[in-house]
Design a protein around this motif. Structure first.
Motif, short mmCIF file in Angstrom:
data_model
loop_
_atom_site.label_atom_id
_atom_site.label_comp_id
_atom_site.label_asym_id
_atom_site.label_seq_id
_atom_site.Cartn_x
_atom_site.Cartn_y
_atom_site.Cartn_z
N THR A 121 76.28 59.67 27.49
CA THR A 121 75.95 60.71 26.52
C THR A 121 75.79 62.04 27.23
O THR A 121 75.56 62.10 28.43
N ASN A 122 75.90 63.12 26.48
CA ASN A 122 75.71 64.45 27.06
C ASN A 122 74.40 65.08 26.60
O ASN A 122 74.25 66.31 26.63
N THR A 123 73.42 64.29 26.17
CA THR A 123 72.15 64.84 25.71
C THR A 123 70.94 64.18 26.37
O THR A 123 69.82 64.39 25.93
N ALA A 124 71.15 63.35 27.39
CA ALA A 124 70.06 62.53 27.91
C ALA A 124 69.28 63.20 29.04
O ALA A 124 68.09 62.92 29.23
N ASN A 125 69.91 64.03 29.84
CA ASN A 125 69.24 64.61 30.99
C ASN A 125 68.14 65.59 30.55
O ASN A 125 68.23 66.20 29.49
N ARG A 126 67.11 65.75 31.40
CA ARG A 126 66.03 66.68 31.07
C ARG A 126 65.51 67.33 32.34
O ARG A 126 65.72 66.83 33.45
N ILE A 127 64.83 68.45 32.17
CA ILE A 127 64.36 69.26 33.30
C ILE A 127 62.91 69.67 33.05
O ILE A 127 62.56 70.06 31.93
N THR A 128 62.09 69.61 34.11
CA THR A 128 60.73 70.14 34.04
C THR A 128 60.56 71.23 35.08
O THR A 128 61.23 71.24 36.11
N ARG A 129 59.66 72.15 34.82
CA ARG A 129 59.32 73.24 35.74
C ARG A 129 57.87 73.10 36.15
O ARG A 129 56.97 73.07 35.31
N SER A 130 57.61 73.00 37.47
CA SER A 130 56.25 72.83 37.97
C SER A 130 55.65 74.12 38.53
O SER A 130 54.45 74.18 38.82
N GLY A 131 56.45 75.15 38.68
CA GLY A 131 55.99 76.42 39.21
C GLY A 131 57.18 77.36 39.30
O GLY A 131 58.30 77.01 38.93
N VAL A 132 56.94 78.56 39.80
CA VAL A 132 58.02 79.54 39.88
C VAL A 132 59.15 79.00 40.76
O VAL A 132 58.93 78.64 41.92
N GLY A 133 60.33 78.88 40.21
CA GLY A 133 61.49 78.43 40.97
C GLY A 133 61.46 76.98 41.40
O GLY A 133 62.28 76.58 42.22
N ALA A 134 60.56 76.18 40.84
CA ALA A 134 60.42 74.77 41.25
C ALA A 134 60.70 73.87 40.06
O ALA A 134 59.96 73.90 39.06
N TYR A 135 61.73 73.04 40.16
CA TYR A 135 62.20 72.25 39.03
C TYR A 135 62.41 70.79 39.46
O TYR A 135 62.68 70.51 40.62
N THR A 136 62.31 69.89 38.47
CA THR A 136 62.71 68.51 38.67
C THR A 136 63.68 68.12 37.56
O THR A 136 63.38 68.31 36.37
N VAL A 137 64.84 67.63 37.95
CA VAL A 137 65.86 67.17 37.02
C VAL A 137 65.77 65.64 36.92
O VAL A 137 65.77 64.96 37.95
N PHE A 138 65.70 65.12 35.71
CA PHE A 138 65.63 63.68 35.47
C PHE A 138 66.95 63.22 34.85
O PHE A 138 67.34 63.72 33.78
N LEU A 139 67.60 62.25 35.50
CA LEU A 139 68.87 61.71 35.03
C LEU A 139 68.64 60.25 34.65
O LEU A 139 68.55 59.38 35.52
N PRO A 140 68.53 59.93 33.37
CA PRO A 140 68.23 58.55 32.94
C PRO A 140 69.29 57.55 33.38
O PRO A 140 70.48 57.86 33.44
#
Length: 316
Positions: A121-140
């Motif tokens: 699917t093209n709708t499953a991935n998600r991203i969180t931001r923990s601070g300025v310029g700091a991200y975590t990408v989650f790939l199910p």
């Protein structure tokens, strides 16, 4: 430059247009479909950096806009490598996305510009931001301790991004990304990201082409075997591991002796939490893929990096 190979309805010659100092458009013939992803790496021995500004369709073609700048953020002419793909291959662990909401705490990125083969699917991935310029990408459904990541900053500014680390989080693949201003300060920005496991970073089938990637995780060692299982190449089966050598401070070579490095395209992403950045100097089968890494101030600097190679298509 990368894209789908050959002519006819599936691809064609790639043309580069220079609009002004450090401003370019790459035209991929016959790839004019909405979506996909782009990566860009500056090429050469200078400290110039390059990024993707945007991409869009133009009739039957795909136009990718690229900008390059020096350490002061001033536009600068530079060679670069560029790859575009819209391939959605469900038989391999592949995911890509355009992180388009840099200040959102948590979101699902633009559905037209992401893909996850683990879920189909093209709708499953998600991203969180923990601070300025700091991200975590989650790939199910891609949560394994392996694979490879490439990251490219996106937009008209002078930001750059890199991968901090990745690994399983339950059934997800969790990839941390940090982004910096041209001066090395954390900054919120958009970016593109690709994850693959035993596959080409162009998301293309390796049938008929060579592909390789590696995580160079020992930046001060004179020579070592690239870390398994974060290394892959199509040269032999089972794969013969590639090697990394250090030729001087921040000056490296990644070698895959069982495949030809005479053609194709290379992408490089610096690895770690600091503001260091890396680029490709050149590549060939004799010298390998030469990578140079720098501090935010432009001095050669030892740092870890991710490197990926995809050859041109070899007609059977």
């Amino acid at each position: 430059l990368g894209g789908l190979p050959g002519g006819g309805p599936h691809g064609g010659l790639v043309r580069v247009i220079r609009h002004g100092v450090g401003s370019y458009t790459v035209r991929h013939r016959n790839l004019g479909v909405v979506g996909g992803t782009v990566h860009v790496t500056a090429y050469g021995g200078s400290t110039a950096q390059c990024k993707v500004v945007n991409w869009r369709t133009s009739g039957a073609d795909q136009l990718v806009n690229v900008k390059c700048h020096n350490l002061q953020g001033v536009p600068a002419d530079s060679q670069f490598t560029e790859s575009y793909t819209n391939e959605q291959w469900t038989k391999a662990a592949v995911a890509y996305l355009w992180a388009n909401e840099p200040t959102a705490t948590s979101y699902v990125p633009s559905s037209a510009y992401q893909w996850n083969a683990g879920t189909g699917t093209n709708t499953a991935n998600r991203i969180t931001r923990s601070g300025v310029g700091a991200y975590t990408v989650f790939l199910p459904e891609l949560g394994v301790s392996a694979g490879h990541v490439q990251v490219t900053a996106y937009g008209s500014g002078t930001e750059r991004c890199k991968v901090v680390g990745w690994g399983p989080s339950g059934s997800d693949q969790a990839i941390r990304v940090n982004c910096f201003s041209v001066g090395g300060q954390p900054v919120d920005t958009m970016y593109t990201l690709t994850y693959v496991d035993r596959y080409s970073v162009l998301s293309l089938s390796t049938n008929g082409r060579d592909a390789a990637y590696g995580w160079a995780n020992d930046p001060t060692s004179a020579s070592y075997t690239l870390s398994q299982p974060y290394e892959y190449n199509t040269g032999v089966y089972p794969a013969s591991p590639g090697t990394a050598t250090r030729l001087g401070v921040g000056d490296y070579a990644a070698k895959y002796p069982t495949i030809s490095l005479q053609t194709g395209t290379v992408q490089v992403t610096a690895y770690g939490s600091g503001p260091e950045f890396c680029k490709v100097a050149f590549w060939n089968s004799t010298d390998g893929i030469r990578v140079r890494c720098f501090s935010a101030a432009g001095a050669m600097a030892d740092t870890r990096y991710d490197v990926a190679f995809t050859s041109t298509y070899k007609v059977p």
